[in-house]
Write an enzyme that holds these catalytic residues in place. Structure first.
Site, mmCIF file in Angstrom:
data_model
loop_
_atom_site.group_PDB
_atom_site.id
_atom_site.type_symbol
_atom_site.label_atom_id
_atom_site.label_comp_id
_atom_site.label_asym_id
_atom_site.label_seq_id
_atom_site.Cartn_x
_atom_site.Cartn_y
_atom_site.Cartn_z
ATOM 1 C CB CYS A 119 -10.139 -12.846 27.761
ATOM 2 S SG CYS A 119 -10.368 -13.634 26.133
ATOM 3 C CB CYS A 122 -6.799 -10.702 24.079
ATOM 4 S SG CYS A 122 -8.724 -10.360 24.056
ATOM 5 C CB CYS A 168 -13.042 -11.634 24.936
ATOM 6 S SG CYS A 168 -11.856 -9.921 24.452
ATOM 7 C CB CYS A 171 -9.496 -12.168 21.139
ATOM 8 S SG CYS A 171 -10.709 -12.665 22.125
ATOM 9 C CB CYS A 191 -23.616 -19.311 33.865
ATOM 10 S SG CYS A 191 -22.621 -20.263 33.789
#
Length: 203
Positions: A119, A122, A168, A171, A191
């Site tokens: 990510c 984070c 995510c 976060c 995607c």
């Protein structure tokens, strides 16, 4: 019986009268506190200190992509200004406001290197390059996340469509969408937006 002080007389209260006065004082105070519930909450918050950050469970992975087990970690929460300062304008729009990058414009759309995708907000591990494939859509696509624990699926009805958005867990960064037109073994196509990801070569 009276007591004189400074030339004036004061009536001494009996113990019974003092108890009545105390009860009246407490009753008035409690009524005022109940009427001002906002003030009561503020007072309670002030006395207890700042609220602790909520926790979430994520699965950690080594640089080689090997699971290191799950752990309870603090959820990453930042102000809008802090996210703007950390991210590029496009990454901010995508991850914090569910935007979408132009297809075939992302740096990872045609990336074939071996490694782990994290990510951008984070650094939580999200996808392994071993599950990446060419979907022809112009966005990096995977047939499964590195751990279903690390992502969250939610309903997205924007653009007059019914889709499943992926974010995510740690976060709440918007990553992209998942569709059921992917290859085996899952039949899924995660995607993703390149700007929502950070690629780290496998150690």
């Amino acid at each position: 019986m009276t007591l004189k002080s400074g030339g004036s007389a004061r009536q001494r209260c009996s113990p019974h009268e003092l108890n009545l006065d105390r009860r009246r004082f407490l009753t008035v105070g409690l009524v005022a506190l109940a009427a001002n519930s906002g003030g009561a909450r503020l007072l309670a918050a002030t006395l207890s200190g700042p609220a602790p950050s909520p926790e979430v469970t994520i699965e950690n992975f080594s640089a080689a992509g090997k699971s290191e087990g799950t752990a309870r970690v603090a959820k990453v929460v930042k102000t809008d200004a802090e996210w703007r300062a950390q991210l590029s304008a496009l990454a901010y729009d995508v991850t914090r406001h569910a935007g979408t990058e132009v297809p075939f414009s992302g740096e990872y759309a045609s990336n074939h290197a071996d490694g782990i995708y994290h990510c951008i907000c984070c650094d939580t591990a999200l996808y392994d390059s071993k599950t990446k494939y060419e979907s022809g859509t112009g966005w990096p696509s995977f047939w499964q996340p590195i751990s279903t624990i690390n992502v969250v699926k939610s309903s997205d009805t924007s653009l007059m469509m019914q889709r499943d958005a992926i974010s995510c867990r740690r976060c709440d960064a918007h990553l992209g969408h998942v569709f059921d037109d992917g290859p085996r073994p899952t039949g899924l196509r995660y995607c993703m937006n390149s700007v929502a990801l950070h690629f780290a070569p496998r150690a």
